[in-house]
Design a protein around this motif. Structure first.
Motif, PDB file in Angstrom:
ATOM      1  N   CYS A   1      -2.416  30.329  65.239  1.00 33.63           N
ATOM      2  CA  CYS A   1      -1.998  29.107  65.812  1.00 33.63           C
ATOM      3  C   CYS A   1      -2.132  27.616  65.237  1.00 33.63           C
ATOM      4  N   LEU A   2      -3.414  27.645  64.286  1.00 35.50           N
ATOM      5  CA  LEU A   2      -3.008  26.259  63.545  1.00 35.50           C
ATOM      6  C   LEU A   2      -2.077  26.170  62.630  1.00 35.50           C
ATOM      7  N   THR A   3      -1.776  27.224  61.857  1.00 35.93           N
ATOM      8  CA  THR A   3      -0.656  27.455  60.759  1.00 35.93           C
ATOM      9  C   THR A   3       0.526  27.482  61.653  1.00 35.93           C
TER      10      THR A   3
ATOM     11  N   SER B   1      10.363  32.182  56.604  1.00 31.58           N
ATOM     12  CA  SER B   1       9.752  33.836  56.507  1.00 31.58           C
ATOM     13  C   SER B   1       8.270  33.883  56.731  1.00 31.58           C
ATOM     14  N   LEU B   2       7.500  32.638  56.159  1.00 26.34           N
ATOM     15  CA  LEU B   2       6.146  32.476  56.578  1.00 26.34           C
ATOM     16  C   LEU B   2       6.005  32.276  57.946  1.00 26.34           C
ATOM     17  N   HIS B   3       6.786  31.588  58.670  1.00 26.67           N
ATOM     18  CA  HIS B   3       6.772  31.200  60.054  1.00 26.67           C
ATOM     19  C   HIS B   3       6.984  32.586  60.864  1.00 26.67           C
ATOM     20  N   PHE B   4       8.052  33.408  60.524  1.00 24.55           N
ATOM     21  CA  PHE B   4       8.245  34.817  61.196  1.00 24.55           C
ATOM     22  C   PHE B   4       6.802  35.610  61.126  1.00 24.55           C
TER      23      PHE B   4
ATOM     24  N   LEU C   1      -0.163  24.917  53.733  1.00 24.19           N
ATOM     25  CA  LEU C   1       0.520  26.063  54.577  1.00 24.19           C
ATOM     26  C   LEU C   1      -0.048  27.286  54.196  1.00 24.19           C
ATOM     27  N   MET C   2      -0.029  27.616  52.780  1.00 26.75           N
ATOM     28  CA  MET C   2      -0.482  29.129  52.110  1.00 26.75           C
ATOM     29  C   MET C   2      -1.936  28.812  52.331  1.00 26.75           C
ATOM     30  N   LYS C   3      -2.777  27.855  52.293  1.00 32.18           N
ATOM     31  CA  LYS C   3      -4.327  28.032  52.486  1.00 32.18           C
ATOM     32  C   LYS C   3      -4.484  28.306  54.070  1.00 32.18           C
TER      33      LYS C   3
END
Length: 136
Positions: free
Chosen positions: A66-68, A81-84, A26-28
């Motif tokens: 969009c992929l993430t 929080s990443l999704h936000f 996810l972070m990548k």
């Protein structure tokens, strides 16, 4: 940009044999998307070449966000929080490309994540409210 929404919906609706992505994946994915996003912000816009480069970086950033987003939706655990921030930036980029239904989808997604993030400052949620209001 409708294809991005369709891909996200397909990922949600279709069962997958793959396990949920891990933190490193996810972070990548976010890092790649954010790198293009930041490159586009720093392009010298003088001349047609600069405008084309900005367009290209923004297009790549939107595809990566969009992929993430689809990876985050598949994960369904934590990473709110990443999704936000993925939703907010994807919304901004979709808005940039005048793909208003897709932008609205991402802005509303960011707004809905606020309920899972009580520590998120109200000033951060202002942008998706403002930009979605422009679309309505």
């Amino acid at each position: 940009m409708l294809w991005c929404l369709v891909v996200s919906l397909l990922v949600l609706c279709c069962p997958s044999q793959k396990k949920a992505p891990g933190n490193a994946e996810l972070m990548k994915a976010f890092g790649e998307a954010d790198a293009y996003y930041k490159k586009a912000l720093h392009v010298n816009l003088k001349g047609a070449k600069g405008e084309q480069l900005e367009y290209t970086y923004n297009r790549m950033a939107l595809q990566k966000f969009c992929l993430t987003d689809s990876l985050l939706l598949r994960n369904r655990a934590g990473f709110d929080s990443l999704h936000f921030f993925v939703s907010l930036k994807a919304g901004e980029l979709a808005h940039y490309f005048d793909s208003l239904p897709l932008a609205l989808h991402f802005y509303n997604q960011a707004i809905s994540l606020k309920s899972k993030l009580p520590a998120l400052a109200d000033s951060l949620i202002f942008k998706p409210y403002l930009f979605s209001g422009h679309i309505y």
